[in-house]
Design a protein around this motif. Structure first.
Motif, PDB file in Angstrom:
ATOM      1  N   ASP A 266       9.864 -36.565 -26.070  1.00 20.83           N
ATOM      2  CA  ASP A 266       8.949 -35.521 -25.595  1.00 20.83           C
ATOM      3  C   ASP A 266       9.659 -34.441 -24.780  1.00 20.83           C
ATOM      4  O   ASP A 266       8.996 -33.609 -24.159  1.00 20.83           O
ATOM      5  CB  ASP A 266       7.838 -36.140 -24.742  1.00 20.83           C
ATOM      6  CG  ASP A 266       6.879 -36.978 -25.569  1.00 20.83           C
ATOM      7  OD1 ASP A 266       6.644 -36.623 -26.734  1.00 20.83           O
ATOM      8  OD2 ASP A 266       6.364 -37.993 -25.050  1.00 20.83           O
ATOM      9  N   TRP A 267      10.997 -34.458 -24.769  1.00 18.48           N
ATOM     10  CA  TRP A 267      11.738 -33.479 -23.968  1.00 18.48           C
ATOM     11  C   TRP A 267      12.410 -32.449 -24.853  1.00 18.48           C
ATOM     12  O   TRP A 267      12.831 -32.742 -25.976  1.00 18.48           O
ATOM     13  CB  TRP A 267      12.800 -34.186 -23.122  1.00 18.48           C
ATOM     14  CG  TRP A 267      12.247 -34.924 -21.952  1.00 18.48           C
ATOM     15  CD1 TRP A 267      10.951 -35.283 -21.732  1.00 18.48           C
ATOM     16  CD2 TRP A 267      12.992 -35.418 -20.830  1.00 18.48           C
ATOM     17  NE1 TRP A 267      10.846 -35.966 -20.545  1.00 18.48           N
ATOM     18  CE2 TRP A 267      12.074 -36.063 -19.970  1.00 18.48           C
ATOM     19  CE3 TRP A 267      14.342 -35.369 -20.477  1.00 18.48           C
ATOM     20  CZ2 TRP A 267      12.461 -36.650 -18.777  1.00 18.48           C
ATOM     21  CZ3 TRP A 267      14.730 -35.963 -19.278  1.00 18.48           C
ATOM     22  CH2 TRP A 267      13.793 -36.588 -18.437  1.00 18.48           C
ATOM     23  N   ASP A 268      12.543 -31.242 -24.316  1.00 22.34           N
ATOM     24  CA  ASP A 268      13.201 -30.151 -25.035  1.00 22.34           C
ATOM     25  C   ASP A 268      14.600 -29.902 -24.487  1.00 22.34           C
ATOM     26  O   ASP A 268      15.107 -28.785 -24.505  1.00 22.34           O
ATOM     27  CB  ASP A 268      12.365 -28.870 -24.978  1.00 22.34           C
ATOM     28  CG  ASP A 268      11.884 -28.537 -23.570  1.00 22.34           C
ATOM     29  OD1 ASP A 268      12.519 -29.011 -22.595  1.00 22.34           O
ATOM     30  OD2 ASP A 268      10.877 -27.826 -23.434  1.00 22.34           O
ATOM     31  N   SER A 269      15.210 -30.946 -23.965  1.00 16.38           N
ATOM     32  CA  SER A 269      16.587 -30.884 -23.485  1.00 16.38           C
ATOM     33  C   SER A 269      17.237 -32.242 -23.706  1.00 16.38           C
ATOM     34  O   SER A 269      16.550 -33.250 -23.889  1.00 16.38           O
ATOM     35  CB  SER A 269      16.648 -30.488 -22.011  1.00 16.38           C
ATOM     36  OG  SER A 269      15.867 -31.364 -21.212  1.00 16.38           O
ATOM     37  N   THR A 270      18.570 -32.243 -23.702  1.00  9.51           N
ATOM     38  CA  THR A 270      19.346 -33.462 -23.916  1.00  9.51           C
ATOM     39  C   THR A 270      20.197 -33.729 -22.687  1.00  9.51           C
ATOM     40  O   THR A 270      20.753 -32.800 -22.089  1.00  9.51           O
ATOM     41  CB  THR A 270      20.222 -33.325 -25.177  1.00  9.51           C
ATOM     42  OG1 THR A 270      19.371 -33.385 -26.330  1.00  9.51           O
ATOM     43  CG2 THR A 270      21.269 -34.425 -25.265  1.00  9.51           C
ATOM     44  N   ILE A 271      20.302 -34.996 -22.307  1.00 15.46           N
ATOM     45  CA  ILE A 271      21.039 -35.389 -21.116  1.00 15.46           C
ATOM     46  C   ILE A 271      22.335 -36.080 -21.526  1.00 15.46           C
ATOM     47  O   ILE A 271      22.335 -36.907 -22.447  1.00 15.46           O
ATOM     48  CB  ILE A 271      20.207 -36.369 -20.251  1.00 15.46           C
ATOM     49  CG1 ILE A 271      18.783 -35.830 -20.032  1.00 15.46           C
ATOM     50  CG2 ILE A 271      20.908 -36.629 -18.925  1.00 15.46           C
ATOM     51  CD1 ILE A 271      18.725 -34.447 -19.434  1.00 15.46           C
ATOM     52  N   VAL A 272      23.425 -35.730 -20.860  1.00 10.67           N
ATOM     53  CA  VAL A 272      24.686 -36.446 -21.021  1.00 10.67           C
ATOM     54  C   VAL A 272      25.071 -37.001 -19.655  1.00 10.67           C
ATOM     55  O   VAL A 272      25.124 -36.259 -18.671  1.00 10.67           O
ATOM     56  CB  VAL A 272      25.807 -35.545 -21.562  1.00 10.67           C
ATOM     57  CG1 VAL A 272      27.116 -36.346 -21.659  1.00 10.67           C
ATOM     58  CG2 VAL A 272      25.432 -34.981 -22.926  1.00 10.67           C
ATOM     59  N   ALA A 273      25.298 -38.305 -19.610  1.00  8.79           N
ATOM     60  CA  ALA A 273      25.728 -38.978 -18.385  1.00  8.79           C
ATOM     61  C   ALA A 273      27.121 -39.534 -18.619  1.00  8.79           C
ATOM     62  O   ALA A 273      27.381 -40.159 -19.651  1.00  8.79           O
ATOM     63  CB  ALA A 273      24.759 -40.105 -18.040  1.00  8.79           C
ATOM     64  N   GLY A 274      28.023 -39.281 -17.681  1.00 13.79           N
ATOM     65  CA  GLY A 274      29.389 -39.759 -17.871  1.00 13.79           C
ATOM     66  C   GLY A 274      30.264 -39.461 -16.678  1.00 13.79           C
ATOM     67  O   GLY A 274      29.787 -39.365 -15.538  1.00 13.79           O
ATOM     68  N   SER A 275      31.535 -39.263 -16.959  1.00 12.89           N
ATOM     69  CA  SER A 275      32.498 -39.005 -15.890  1.00 12.89           C
ATOM     70  C   SER A 275      32.359 -37.582 -15.358  1.00 12.89           C
ATOM     71  O   SER A 275      31.789 -36.696 -16.007  1.00 12.89           O
ATOM     72  CB  SER A 275      33.921 -39.206 -16.413  1.00 12.89           C
ATOM     73  OG  SER A 275      34.238 -38.217 -17.379  1.00 12.89           O
ATOM     74  N   ARG A 276      32.922 -37.367 -14.181  1.00 15.29           N
ATOM     75  CA  ARG A 276      32.937 -36.036 -13.586  1.00 15.29           C
ATOM     76  C   ARG A 276      33.652 -35.042 -14.492  1.00 15.29           C
ATOM     77  O   ARG A 276      33.189 -33.914 -14.700  1.00 15.29           O
ATOM     78  CB  ARG A 276      33.636 -36.129 -12.234  1.00 15.29           C
ATOM     79  CG  ARG A 276      33.825 -34.825 -11.469  1.00 15.29           C
ATOM     80  CD  ARG A 276      32.539 -34.411 -10.811  1.00 15.29           C
ATOM     81  NE  ARG A 276      31.832 -33.417 -11.597  1.00 15.29           N
ATOM     82  CZ  ARG A 276      30.576 -33.061 -11.355  1.00 15.29           C
ATOM     83  NH1 ARG A 276      29.882 -33.642 -10.390  1.00 15.29           N
ATOM     84  NH2 ARG A 276      29.992 -32.140 -12.087  1.00 15.29           N
ATOM     85  N   SER A 277      34.762 -35.454 -15.090  1.00 19.35           N
ATOM     86  CA  SER A 277      35.534 -34.545 -15.936  1.00 19.35           C
ATOM     87  C   SER A 277      34.781 -34.189 -17.209  1.00 19.35           C
ATOM     88  O   SER A 277      34.836 -33.036 -17.669  1.00 19.35           O
ATOM     89  CB  SER A 277      36.897 -35.167 -16.290  1.00 19.35           C
ATOM     90  OG  SER A 277      36.734 -36.379 -17.006  1.00 19.35           O
ATOM     91  N   LEU A 278      34.061 -35.147 -17.784  1.00 23.78           N
ATOM     92  CA  LEU A 278      33.290 -34.859 -18.994  1.00 23.78           C
ATOM     93  C   LEU A 278      32.181 -33.858 -18.699  1.00 23.78           C
ATOM     94  O   LEU A 278      31.999 -32.872 -19.425  1.00 23.78           O
ATOM     95  CB  LEU A 278      32.708 -36.148 -19.570  1.00 23.78           C
ATOM     96  CG  LEU A 278      31.783 -35.981 -20.778  1.00 23.78           C
ATOM     97  CD1 LEU A 278      32.501 -35.316 -21.940  1.00 23.78           C
ATOM     98  CD2 LEU A 278      31.197 -37.325 -21.201  1.00 23.78           C
ATOM     99  N   VAL A 279      31.435 -34.092 -17.634  1.00 24.23           N
ATOM    100  CA  VAL A 279      30.342 -33.187 -17.280  1.00 24.23           C
ATOM    101  C   VAL A 279      30.874 -31.798 -16.941  1.00 24.23           C
ATOM    102  O   VAL A 279      30.306 -30.774 -17.359  1.00 24.23           O
ATOM    103  CB  VAL A 279      29.529 -33.781 -16.113  1.00 24.23           C
ATOM    104  CG1 VAL A 279      28.588 -32.729 -15.513  1.00 24.23           C
ATOM    105  CG2 VAL A 279      28.734 -34.981 -16.593  1.00 24.23           C
TER     106      VAL A 279
END
Length: 289
Positions: free
Chosen positions: A254-267
């Motif tokens: 139901d969301w119109d965005s995607t979340i990425v969770a990971g390392s500080r360098s990846l983000v």
């Protein structure tokens, strides 16, 4: 892709599930950093001086827009928790029309555009420390999508200048019986192909599929996606993670965005890449609906 029957491969995420409707509730908690990627917009420029045979304005060009493009025109402010309703002024799923002929369609929900997913897959593959198992990914697909549940129905109607004749009615009934029988066989094959235990993410039961970064790096992968010998589907994962557990990508239905969770360098790398309209968020925060 193959169906993964060992759903315990997602147990590590279940142990870290956050509160419902938060970023951590969608992508799990415990990561170093989180980034929210706004789904891109499709916009059409119409010729509003005329209409075609269907009574619609011809489309002169189509372009990809960012939410920031809309915010600039509507004079709204964007922040990491922004909602489409806030910047568009729409409280429904209608298109947003501008006087210069541009018509902006609402962002897709529950679907992360394959070109963007491919760019992200290529990005994580380049960051060696971000993915130690690039050829061993787990993709979780919500089993509630109508075309994947094996319970869809068919409807028929008559289109003609009046009531069908007896012969036309008999022909139509024969056709309906034939098509319905084929549809029942296809739905049974679908249910059989996806039979098995489910990954019980809170409020979102999913089946698991084996995937790889090289596969997802080609944006046309959905054109030929199969499960076993039968299932053909065009869905991007609700959750995606490598077996090394370095990161999680999550697109709530139901969301119109995607979340990425990971390392500080990846983000940080995602935030610095202008292919993504992205904002850093906290795991316990929620979008502003």
């Amino acid at each position: 892709m193959e169906l993964i029957k060992d759903v315990s491969r997602g147990d590590w995420l279940l142990a870290r599930a956050g509160s419902f409707a938060t970023f951590g509730g969608v992508a799990s908690t415990g990561f170093e950093a989180y980034v929210r990627i706004l789904h891109p917009l499709r916009a059409d420029r119409e010729d509003r001086t005329t209409v075609d045979e269907h009574g619609e304005h011809p489309v002169l060009e189509t372009a990809g827009w960012r939410w920031a493009d809309v915010a600039e025109r509507t004079r709204r402010t964007i922040d990491p928790l922004v909602s489409w309703q806030a910047i568009s002024g729409r409280d429904d799923e209608s298109d947003l029309s501008f006087e210069d002929g541009w018509l902006v369609h609402p962002p897709e929900e529950g679907w992360y555009e394959p070109t963007q997913l491919a760019a992200l897959a290529a990005l994580t593959e380049l960051l060696a420390e971000a993915t130690s198992t690039p050829n061993d990914l787990v993709g979780a697909i919500w089993d509630g999508w109508g075309d994947l549940s094996g319970s869809s129905t068919m409807g028929f109607g008559w289109q003609g200048g009046g009531e069908p004749t007896a012969a036309e009615r008999a022909e139509m009934q024969e056709y309906m019986a034939r098509v319905q029988a084929q549809h029942r066989r296809e739905q049974a094959a679908l249910r059989e192909s996806l039979a098995g235990p489910r990954f019980m993410w809170p409020a979102r039961e999913c089946f698991l599929l084996s995937m790889s970064l090289s596969q997802l790096s080609d944006p046309s992968w959905t054109d030929d996606a199969r499960v076993g010998t039968y299932v053909d589907f065009g869905h991007t994962p609700q959750m995606l993670w490598p077996e090394g557990h370095e990161w999680v990508l999550a697109t709530e239905i139901d969301w119109d965005s995607t979340i990425v969770a990971g390392s500080r360098s990846l983000v940080d790398t995602i935030l610095a890449d202008d292919r993504f309209e992205a904002y850093e968020v906290d795991a316990d925060a929620s979008p502003s609906w």
